[in-house]
Design a protein around this motif. Structure first.
Motif, PDB file in Angstrom:
ATOM      1  N   GLY A  32       5.533  -2.734   5.792  1.00 47.87           N
ATOM      2  CA  GLY A  32       4.565  -1.743   5.337  1.00 47.87           C
ATOM      3  C   GLY A  32       5.181  -0.583   4.577  1.00 47.87           C
ATOM      4  N   HIS A  89      -2.674  -3.528   0.948  1.00 46.57           N
ATOM      5  CA  HIS A  89      -1.564  -3.033   1.773  1.00 46.57           C
ATOM      6  C   HIS A  89      -2.182  -2.396   3.020  1.00 46.57           C
ATOM      7  N   PRO A  90      -1.523  -2.481   4.177  1.00 49.63           N
ATOM      8  CA  PRO A  90      -2.111  -1.954   5.420  1.00 49.63           C
ATOM      9  C   PRO A  90      -2.604  -0.510   5.327  1.00 49.63           C
ATOM     10  N   ARG A  91      -1.921   0.317   4.525  1.00 51.67           N
ATOM     11  CA  ARG A  91      -2.367   1.705   4.352  1.00 51.67           C
ATOM     12  C   ARG A  91      -2.800   1.976   2.915  1.00 51.67           C
ATOM     13  N   GLN A 111      -1.233 -10.556   4.878  1.00 52.92           N
ATOM     14  CA  GLN A 111      -2.295 -10.686   5.872  1.00 52.92           C
ATOM     15  C   GLN A 111      -2.532  -9.341   6.559  1.00 52.92           C
ATOM     16  N   MET A 112      -3.740  -8.802   6.357  1.00 50.95           N
ATOM     17  CA  MET A 112      -4.089  -7.480   6.866  1.00 50.95           C
ATOM     18  C   MET A 112      -5.598  -7.320   6.792  1.00 50.95           C
ATOM     19  N   ASP A 113      -6.146  -6.341   7.503  1.00 47.16           N
ATOM     20  CA  ASP A 113      -7.569  -6.011   7.466  1.00 47.16           C
ATOM     21  C   ASP A 113      -8.441  -7.265   7.563  1.00 47.16           C
TER      22      ASP A 113
END
Length: 222
Positions: free
Chosen positions: A77, A115-117, A142-144
């Motif tokens: 991240g 992106h995670p953030r 892979q996120m959200d």
């Protein structure tokens, strides 16, 4: 994380340039590609590369490839803190040595808002250089709620023609990027396009498509 949030506030998720307005990108003459690639088995020695291609001919006008020693650790991240400083230096060298070849947009091997953030390497590089940037990744981050499950694979298989796309909508309901089939002969390996800075998603996808001779868009391939 605080520094990431501070920089993220500077991201512009919409078109800001005249050349982005028309369907044929009139006025766009130079497209850049940026990447940091590692020697296999050595995560501290890398090649930082910046190229500039003419548009629409996609002929190489400028290239800067330098071996660099990467000292910052890899933290999921936060990859940009490890890699972007070298790419910023490459952009600065270009501006000093060949200012007339400054790219009007940069395609970055990595993610932007996907992106995670919401602040991947393409956003990070875009904000620090104030260049329009587009994230182009070869694999799904892979996120959200986005996972490479059977449904995702089925959606990829449904991409029949070169140029076919489908949106990556997270569990949050937000469209984080677009899956694009750049090579109709190999749609099992699509591209994951996301906004970096000073470009909207629709424009980003159209530009990436227009830069593809093969699966990988030419500025990043070079």
């Amino acid at each position: 994380a605080r520094e990431q949030a501070r920089l993220k506030a500077g991201v512009v998720e919409e078109d800001t340039e005249e050349w982005q307005q028309g369907s044929g990108f009139a006025g766009l003459e130079r497209v850049g590609g940026a990447d940091l690639s590692y020697i296999r088995g050595d995560d501290t020695s890398a090649c930082a590369s910046l190229v500039v291609l003419s548009y629409p001919a996609l002929e190489v006008l400028y290239e800067d490839c330098r071996m660099v020693a990467v000292s910052a650790p890899y933290v999921a991240g936060f990859l940009a803190f490890r890699e972007v400083p070298f790419l910023v230096e490459a952009v600065q060298r270009l501006q000093q040595e060949e200012p007339r070849l400054k790219p009007q947009v940069l395609l970055v091997d990595g993610n932007g808002l996907l992106h995670p953030r919401g602040f991947g390497v393409a956003c990070h590089l875009g904000v620090l250089t104030d260049l329009p940037c587009i994230g182009v990744a070869k694999n799904l981050l892979q996120m959200d709620g986005l996972v490479r499950d059977e449904l995702h694979k089925e959606q990829i298989r449904s991409l029949q023609r070169e140029g076919d796309t489908f949106p990556l909508t997270g569990a949050s309901g937000r469209v984080l990027g677009m899956v694009s089939c750049s090579d109709c002969n190999n749609s099992s390996k699509p591209l994951y396009v996301s906004v970096g800075h000073r470009v909207c998603l629709e424009t980003a996808v159209r530009l990436v498509k227009s830069c593809c001779r093969y699966r990988i868009p030419e500025p990043i391939r070079q």
